[in-house]
Design a protein around this motif. Structure first.
Motif, short mmCIF file in Angstrom:
data_model
loop_
_atom_site.label_atom_id
_atom_site.label_comp_id
_atom_site.label_asym_id
_atom_site.label_seq_id
_atom_site.Cartn_x
_atom_site.Cartn_y
_atom_site.Cartn_z
N LEU A 93 -9.02 22.19 24.61
CA LEU A 93 -8.75 23.54 24.16
C LEU A 93 -9.97 24.39 24.46
O LEU A 93 -11.08 24.07 24.05
N GLN A 94 -9.75 25.47 25.18
CA GLN A 94 -10.85 26.30 25.67
C GLN A 94 -10.79 27.67 25.02
O GLN A 94 -9.73 28.30 24.96
N LEU A 95 -11.92 28.12 24.52
CA LEU A 95 -12.02 29.48 23.98
C LEU A 95 -12.06 30.48 25.12
O LEU A 95 -12.62 30.21 26.19
N GLU A 96 -11.46 31.62 24.89
CA GLU A 96 -11.61 32.72 25.84
C GLU A 96 -13.07 33.17 25.79
O GLU A 96 -13.78 32.91 24.82
N SER A 97 -13.53 33.86 26.79
CA SER A 97 -14.93 34.28 26.81
C SER A 97 -15.19 35.30 25.69
O SER A 97 -14.30 36.06 25.31
N SER A 98 -16.40 35.28 25.17
CA SER A 98 -16.72 36.11 24.01
C SER A 98 -16.56 37.60 24.30
O SER A 98 -16.11 38.37 23.44
#
Length: 132
Positions: A93-98
């Protein structure tokens, strides 16, 4: 025998034309050889495997898309990540860029402030918004 540049070029051109004519016969003979048959068989097997791998890749992508549709979030998603440095391929699971999420988080904080009394209440509301 001594030749000048033009003579060498003429001889080379004539010899190359002879080579071209002989290559037609050599190619016909090569296509009858066991090496050609073996390589053709291997190439067909490779094509089958690549087609199968492409179908499996499509199924993996459908699974990822299905998971992301079932768990919609503006903040994170499931990805099939490949790490070139360590040659590691895995799902995570990858966070979108800040920078792309910053505005949405600020808006969520503004909305969450209405019902939150403390910072911990605010964090709980944010976790529900982000679906952590």
């Amino acid at each position: 025998m001594k030749t000048n540049k033009q003579e060498r070029e003429a001889i080379a051109n004539r010899f190359y034309k002879k080579m071209e004519a002989k290559m037609v016969d050599k190619n016909e003979a090569f296509k009858k050889s066991s090496t050609y048959k073996k390589l053709t068989k291997l190439k067909a097997e490779k094509r089958k495997i690549l087609d199968q791998a492409a179908k499996i890749g499509d199924e993996i992508q459908k699974g990822i898309n299905s998971f992301n549709e079932e768990n919609p979030s503006e903040y994170w998603n499931l990805t099939d990540h490949y790490n070139y440095r360590h040659e590691n391929n895995d799902f995570y699971l990858q966070l979108e860029s800040s920078w792309s999420v910053q505005t949405d988080l600020c808006n969520a904080i503004l909305i969450a402030q209405v019902g939150a009394e403390t910072v911990s209440d605010l964090m709980k509301v944010l976790e529900e918004e982000v679906r952590l």
